[in-house]
Design an enzyme around this catalytic site. Sequence first.
Site, mmCIF file in Angstrom:
data_model
loop_
_atom_site.group_PDB
_atom_site.id
_atom_site.type_symbol
_atom_site.label_atom_id
_atom_site.label_comp_id
_atom_site.label_asym_id
_atom_site.label_seq_id
_atom_site.Cartn_x
_atom_site.Cartn_y
_atom_site.Cartn_z
ATOM 1 N N GLY A 101 -55.856 -5.164 0.605
ATOM 2 C CA GLY A 101 -56.044 -5.624 -0.808
ATOM 3 C C GLY A 101 -55.422 -6.883 -1.189
ATOM 4 O O GLY A 101 -55.073 -7.253 -2.424
ATOM 5 N N GLY A 102 -55.398 -7.760 -0.169
ATOM 6 C CA GLY A 102 -54.689 -9.264 -0.605
ATOM 7 C C GLY A 102 -55.559 -9.743 -1.482
ATOM 8 O O GLY A 102 -55.371 -10.696 -2.472
ATOM 9 N N GLY A 103 -57.136 -9.386 -1.408
ATOM 10 C CA GLY A 103 -58.059 -9.754 -2.179
ATOM 11 C C GLY A 103 -58.249 -9.102 -3.354
ATOM 12 O O GLY A 103 -59.058 -9.449 -4.438
ATOM 13 N N GLY A 157 -61.812 -6.916 7.008
ATOM 14 C CA GLY A 157 -60.398 -7.529 7.289
ATOM 15 C C GLY A 157 -59.301 -6.651 6.990
ATOM 16 O O GLY A 157 -59.430 -5.404 6.537
ATOM 17 N N ALA A 158 -58.185 -7.085 7.101
ATOM 18 C CA ALA A 158 -56.841 -6.681 6.760
ATOM 19 C C ALA A 158 -55.680 -7.681 6.547
ATOM 20 O O ALA A 158 -55.969 -8.778 7.178
ATOM 21 C CB ALA A 158 -56.176 -5.345 7.831
ATOM 22 N N ASP A 159 -54.732 -7.286 6.021
ATOM 23 C CA ASP A 159 -53.708 -8.257 5.738
ATOM 24 C C ASP A 159 -52.466 -7.940 6.805
ATOM 25 O O ASP A 159 -51.628 -8.965 7.325
ATOM 26 C CB ASP A 159 -52.971 -7.960 4.336
ATOM 27 C CG ASP A 159 -53.924 -8.302 3.230
ATOM 28 O OD1 ASP A 159 -54.454 -9.619 3.179
ATOM 29 O OD2 ASP A 159 -54.394 -7.563 2.267
ATOM 30 N N GLU A 164 -62.948 -0.840 -1.349
ATOM 31 C CA GLU A 164 -62.719 -0.866 0.102
ATOM 32 C C GLU A 164 -62.469 0.401 0.822
ATOM 33 O O GLU A 164 -62.981 0.898 1.608
ATOM 34 C CB GLU A 164 -61.778 -1.824 0.740
ATOM 35 C CG GLU A 164 -61.985 -3.263 0.389
ATOM 36 C CD GLU A 164 -60.956 -4.308 0.407
ATOM 37 O OE1 GLU A 164 -61.437 -5.589 0.807
ATOM 38 O OE2 GLU A 164 -59.711 -4.108 0.621
ATOM 39 N N LYS A 167 -52.076 -11.041 12.003
ATOM 40 C CA LYS A 167 -51.950 -10.136 11.240
ATOM 41 C C LYS A 167 -51.231 -8.887 11.952
ATOM 42 O O LYS A 167 -50.849 -7.749 11.341
ATOM 43 C CB LYS A 167 -53.367 -9.226 10.822
ATOM 44 C CG LYS A 167 -54.091 -10.576 10.243
ATOM 45 C CD LYS A 167 -53.721 -10.804 8.823
ATOM 46 C CE LYS A 167 -54.596 -11.872 8.077
ATOM 47 N NZ LYS A 167 -55.944 -11.578 7.822
ATOM 48 N N THR A 203 -62.241 -12.992 6.259
ATOM 49 C CA THR A 203 -62.652 -12.633 7.770
ATOM 50 C C THR A 203 -64.186 -11.837 7.455
ATOM 51 O O THR A 203 -65.070 -12.187 8.137
ATOM 52 C CB THR A 203 -61.570 -11.819 8.357
ATOM 53 O OG1 THR A 203 -60.360 -12.135 8.175
ATOM 54 C CG2 THR A 203 -62.078 -11.376 9.642
HETATM 55 C C1 5RP Z 1 -59.214 -7.695 0.290
HETATM 56 C C2 5RP Z 1 -58.696 -7.550 1.737
HETATM 57 C C3 5RP Z 1 -58.829 -8.248 2.764
HETATM 58 O O1 5RP Z 1 -59.536 -7.670 3.890
HETATM 59 C C4 5RP Z 1 -57.660 -8.719 3.335
HETATM 60 O O2 5RP Z 1 -56.988 -9.461 2.105
HETATM 61 C C5 5RP Z 1 -57.762 -9.937 4.353
HETATM 62 O O3 5RP Z 1 -58.517 -11.041 3.895
HETATM 63 P P1 5RP Z 1 -58.823 -12.191 4.924
HETATM 64 O O4 5RP Z 1 -59.835 -11.892 5.859
HETATM 65 O O5 5RP Z 1 -58.930 -13.215 3.678
HETATM 66 O O6 5RP Z 1 -57.183 -12.611 5.636
HETATM 67 O O7 5RP Z 1 -57.974 -6.374 2.027
HETATM 68 O O8 5RP Z 1 -58.857 -6.848 -0.733
#
Ligand code: 5RP
Length: 217
Positions: free
Chosen positions: A95-97, A82-84, A103, A121, A31
Site C-alpha cells: 500500500g505504499g502506492g 510487489g510489496a513494501d 490489490e 524488503k 516492481t
Molecule cells: C502499491 C504497493 C506496492 O506493491 C508497494 O508499494 C511496492 O512498491 P514498489 O514496487 O514501487 O517498491 O503495495 O500500493
Amino acid sequence: MSPDKKKKAVAEACLEYVSQGGIVGVGTGSTANFFIDALARIKGRIEGTVASSEATAKRLESHGIHVLDLNAVDAMPVYVDGADEATRQRYLIKGGGGALTREKIVAAVADKFVCIIDDSKMVDRLGAYPLPVEVIPLARSYVARRIRSLGGNPEWRKDFVTDNGNIILDVKHLDIINPPEFESELNQITGVVTNGLFSRRPADVLLVGSDGGVDRL
Ligand code: 5RP
C-alpha cells in the site's frame, strides 16, 4: 546490483507463472511496472489482465494489453504484485502506492499470488515500514484515535486520494507480532476500508531479487 536491476530480474523471472490463455492480475508500483513491461512481450499468449489501480490500467493499455473489469472475470490463475515489506512466512505490508484495497481484492480472487520484491524488503518482523490504512474520509479522526489506542501512530497521507475516493493513514512505530490477528483487529474499526497487511491471504510465492540472483520462498 541496483534495486531497479533486482526488481527487473524478479519481474522477468515471474513470467514463468503466467499461464497461457489465462487472465493475469497485475499489481501497482515500480516492481509491478517492470512486470508489465515484461508482460508486454508475451501479451499474445494471455487472455487479458485485471489492474489493481488506474495507474496500472493506463500502463497496461499503453502496451496494448487488454484490461478487463474484475466483475467480468470468473477465474484468475495468477496475481503478480510487489510489496513494501515481506517475511519468510510470505506475510506482507503493501500500500505504499495507496492501491492496497484493490490489490487485496484482486489477490483474493487469484488462485496464486506471486509477490516480487528486491531483497531490501525482507524483514524478520513487519512494521518498520508505516502500515497504510485506507479510511472513509468522514471517519478519519475517529479511526486515528482508535489506532492510537492500539499503540500505533497514524499520519494522514497528505494530498493523496485513493482510486476509491478515500484517504490513507500511514501507521508508524508498529512491531507486528501476530500479523493475521492485527490485520483483523484493524479491519474491525468502523470506517476502515482495509489495511495493508496481507497475512490472512499472504503471498503463495515470494520471488526475491538479490545480487546472487532470484530466490523463491
Ligand atoms: C502499491 C504497493 C506496492 O506493491 C508497494 O508499494 C511496492 O512498491 P514498489 O514496487 O514501487 O517498491 O503495495 O500500493
